[in-house]
Each structure stands twice: as structure tokens, then as C-alpha cells.
Design an enzyme around this catalytic site. Structure first.
Site, PDB file in Angstrom:
ATOM      1  N   MET A   1     -32.614 -33.804  -4.017  1.00 55.85           N
ATOM      2  CA  MET A   1     -34.046 -33.644  -4.200  1.00 55.85           C
ATOM      3  C   MET A   1     -34.655 -34.900  -4.805  1.00 55.85           C
ATOM      4  O   MET A   1     -33.965 -35.675  -5.438  1.00 55.85           O
ATOM      5  CB  MET A   1     -34.330 -32.483  -5.145  1.00 55.85           C
ATOM      6  CG  MET A   1     -34.048 -31.141  -4.532  1.00 55.85           C
ATOM      7  SD  MET A   1     -34.518 -29.884  -5.688  1.00 55.85           S
ATOM      8  CE  MET A   1     -34.187 -28.463  -4.711  1.00 55.85           C
ATOM      9  N   ARG A   4     -34.138 -37.228  -8.731  1.00 58.24           N
ATOM     10  CA  ARG A   4     -32.941 -36.838  -9.471  1.00 58.24           C
ATOM     11  C   ARG A   4     -31.853 -37.896  -9.344  1.00 58.24           C
ATOM     12  O   ARG A   4     -30.726 -37.674  -9.713  1.00 58.24           O
ATOM     13  CB  ARG A   4     -32.394 -35.509  -8.939  1.00 58.24           C
ATOM     14  CG  ARG A   4     -33.282 -34.326  -9.221  1.00 58.24           C
ATOM     15  CD  ARG A   4     -32.414 -33.092  -9.337  1.00 58.24           C
ATOM     16  NE  ARG A   4     -31.500 -32.986  -8.234  1.00 58.24           N
ATOM     17  CZ  ARG A   4     -31.744 -32.327  -7.104  1.00 58.24           C
ATOM     18  NH1 ARG A   4     -32.885 -31.733  -6.924  1.00 58.24           N
ATOM     19  NH2 ARG A   4     -30.835 -32.269  -6.147  1.00 58.24           N
ATOM     20  N   GLY A 175     -28.135 -26.981   1.335  1.00 60.24           N
ATOM     21  CA  GLY A 175     -28.587 -26.498   0.041  1.00 60.24           C
ATOM     22  C   GLY A 175     -29.487 -27.434  -0.736  1.00 60.24           C
ATOM     23  O   GLY A 175     -30.131 -27.018  -1.701  1.00 60.24           O
ATOM     24  N   ASP A 176     -29.562 -28.714  -0.336  1.00 60.91           N
ATOM     25  CA  ASP A 176     -30.437 -29.687  -1.008  1.00 60.91           C
ATOM     26  C   ASP A 176     -30.976 -30.654   0.052  1.00 60.91           C
ATOM     27  O   ASP A 176     -30.919 -31.866  -0.092  1.00 60.91           O
ATOM     28  CB  ASP A 176     -29.663 -30.443  -2.083  1.00 60.91           C
ATOM     29  CG  ASP A 176     -30.574 -31.190  -3.063  1.00 60.91           C
ATOM     30  OD1 ASP A 176     -31.808 -31.098  -2.910  1.00 60.91           O
ATOM     31  OD2 ASP A 176     -30.063 -31.869  -3.968  1.00 60.91           O
ATOM     32  N   LEU A 177     -31.489 -30.061   1.129  1.00 63.36           N
ATOM     33  CA  LEU A 177     -31.799 -30.826   2.326  1.00 63.36           C
ATOM     34  C   LEU A 177     -33.214 -31.407   2.280  1.00 63.36           C
ATOM     35  O   LEU A 177     -34.060 -31.096   3.099  1.00 63.36           O
ATOM     36  CB  LEU A 177     -31.604 -29.962   3.570  1.00 63.36           C
ATOM     37  CG  LEU A 177     -31.454 -30.718   4.896  1.00 63.36           C
ATOM     38  CD1 LEU A 177     -30.262 -31.648   4.859  1.00 63.36           C
ATOM     39  CD2 LEU A 177     -31.342 -29.745   6.053  1.00 63.36           C
TER      40      LEU A 177
END
Length: 276
Positions: A1, A4, A175-177
Site C-alpha cells: 500500500m 508504507r 491481499g495488498d494489490l
């Protein structure tokens, strides 16, 4: 994301003299941090869909990855990405919240723990493990007000009750695309930095839409041709964006708390129309 990416990154020279690996290291990495990343990359790669960056070596506090030679995005590569992402999702998972096969350790999204689960229904898992833990942090640090928190809890209660459950089986999701984890190379898209687990396939698509992706319409159209999405999936994007917005509200500013509450309001409106 977004926002981060603070881990140390050091390029290592290969025998040819060119930079061909990337080392990420954290002296304060929690147990299993980079090992979880490696397990997620391997699990996604085993699906035979989207390519993932190759892991050269992994050890406590350190991971070495094959360097990806970057190229410009184009519509053809975007369509190939959409098609291959559908194959990755279709490889499936044991349950909603399930860890990658063969991995029994912790999960992470960015630097934050990501709860694992073995749920048979999506809504209860998603509300409990993908939204509420991060909402609580956002409230504690002042990025979400009490009124916003109450609104989000109303929305997650509706989700947990099954308002958006369907017959889609658990998908093998990245999951963090967000766009920063989608690398465009001369050979097509390569994925990095997963928070891989068993989830709903619309969650990956919603994250791409939330943070933007080059040629997104081509990606989504190709995905839908390869694995048709249920009617109304675009309207359901706010449901699946509750998770990334909650994670961001936990650590990246007041604006994400506002956006989270706005998404929760749209979720309640959609649930209300669905009941009519």
C-alpha cells in the site's frame, strides 16, 4: 500500500556485474516477517497466473529478491495481467483468511500483523479480521472519530451478517494489490510484497481501483472475460475497500479515517437498496 515503503533496500551485484538482486532488511523485523513474504510469493506463483518476483534467499530479518527490469505499462500487458490474475484467484485457498499452503507462521500487511483464519463464510471473516482490528487502532491514534467508528461498525455488522456473502469460493488473493506492488516489465506484470491469504477476489480488484492502476479498464475487462464477475461488482467496491482504508487509517493520517467512514456510508446505502 502507499506510504508504507520504509524498509531498508540495498542492491547487490551479481556475477555479471549488473544489479540483479534486491535485498530488503529490517533489524527490528518481527518473527516470520520476511518468511511470510516469501511464502506468499511462492503460493501466488504456484497458481500459474500472475508472475511474482523470485525469492533468491530469505532468513530472519532479511530477504533477497530477483531484480525486475522495469518497462512501460501498455494495454496489451494490462489485458494479460487481468487474465492471469483471474487464474491466480481461481487457484483458490482452503478457507477465508487461510495462510498460504505450507506456511504456519504469522501474516502481515505492510508492517502490521494480519490475522489468519479458517472461515467458511466471507462476511464474518472480513469484518472481524480485515476491518475492525485496524479501525480500533485508527480511533486510538485519532485518525477516526468516535462517530466515524460507530458508522464503520454499523457497516461491518451488516457485512458480518452476510449481506454480501455469495457462492464464490475462497480465492488465492495477493491481499495488498495497490499499484506500487504491480511492476511492469518487458515480460509483463510481476507482483511484489503480498499479504497473501484466502479472500474474496473482488477485494484485490477493489484495491486496484482504490489506488489506481495503469490501463485499469483493460485489466478489469480482461479479468471479467476470463472469469466473469457477478452483477453489481462495481457497486460493491466500497465494501471491499473498507479493509485497505482501515489499514491506512490506522497509520497514515486523518484523511483515511474520513474516507473509511465515507465508504462505510456507501456500504450501508448499498445494503439498504439490496434489502428493498
Amino acid at each position: 500500500m502507499p506510504r508504507r515503503r520504509r524498509r531498508a533496500r540495498v542492491a547487490a551485484l551479481g556475477h555479471t556485474g549488473r544489479v540483479d538482486t534486491i535485498v530488503k532488511a529490517r533489524a527490528d523485523a518481527p518473527d516470520g516477517f520476511f518468511e511470510a513474504e516469501a511464502a506468499g510469493l511462492a503460493w501466488l506463483r504456484a497458481a500459474g497466473g500472475v508472475a511474482t518476483v523470485a525469492v533468491v534467499a530469505v532468513s530472519p530479518g532479511r530477504i533477497e529478491l530477483e531484480r525486475v527490469d522495469r518497462a512501460s505499462a501498455d494495454a496489451g500487458a494490462a489485458r494479460a495481467f487481468g487474465t492471469s490474475l483471474a487464474r491466480t484467484h481461481a487457484a483458490g485457498a482452503r478457507a477465508f483468511g487461510a495462510r498460504p499452503d505450507g506456511w504456519g507462521g504469522p501474516l502481515f500487511i505492510g508492517r502490521r500483523p494480519l490475522p489468519a483464519a479458517e472461515d467458511r463464510t466471507w462476511g464474518a471473516f472480513y469484518a472481524r479480521d480485515r476491518v475492525l482490528p485496524y479501525l480500533e487502532i485508527a480511533e486510538d491514534v485519532g485518525n477516526a472519530t468516535a462517530a466515524e467508528g460507530a458508522l464503520v461498525r454499523r457497516a461491518t455488522a451488516v457485512v458480518a451478517a452476510g449481506a454480501f456473502d455469495d457462492d464464490d469460493p475462497p480465492a488465492r488473493i495477493h491481499g495488498d494489490l495497490w499499484n506500487g506492488n504491480v511492476l511492469w516489465s518487458s515480460d509483463g506484470v510481476v507482483l511484489i510484497d503480498p499479504a497473501a491469504h484466502g479472500g474474496h477476489r473482488e477485494t484485490d480488484l477493489a484495491m486496484l481501483a482504490l489506488f489506481g492502476c495503469p490501463f485499469l479498464d483493460d485489466v478489469l475487462a480482461a479479468y471479467d472475460r476470463a472469469s466473469p464477475l457477478r452483477a453489481g461488482w462495481r457497486e460493491r467496491l466500497p465494501v471491499h475497500q473498507l479493509h485497505p482504508l482501515a489499514v491506512h487509517a490506522a497509520g497514515h493520517g486523518r484523511g483515511y479515517g474520513v474516507a473509511l467512514a465515507e465508504a462505510a456510508e456507501r456500504v450501508l446505502e448499498l445494503a439498504g437498496r439490496t434489502r428493498e
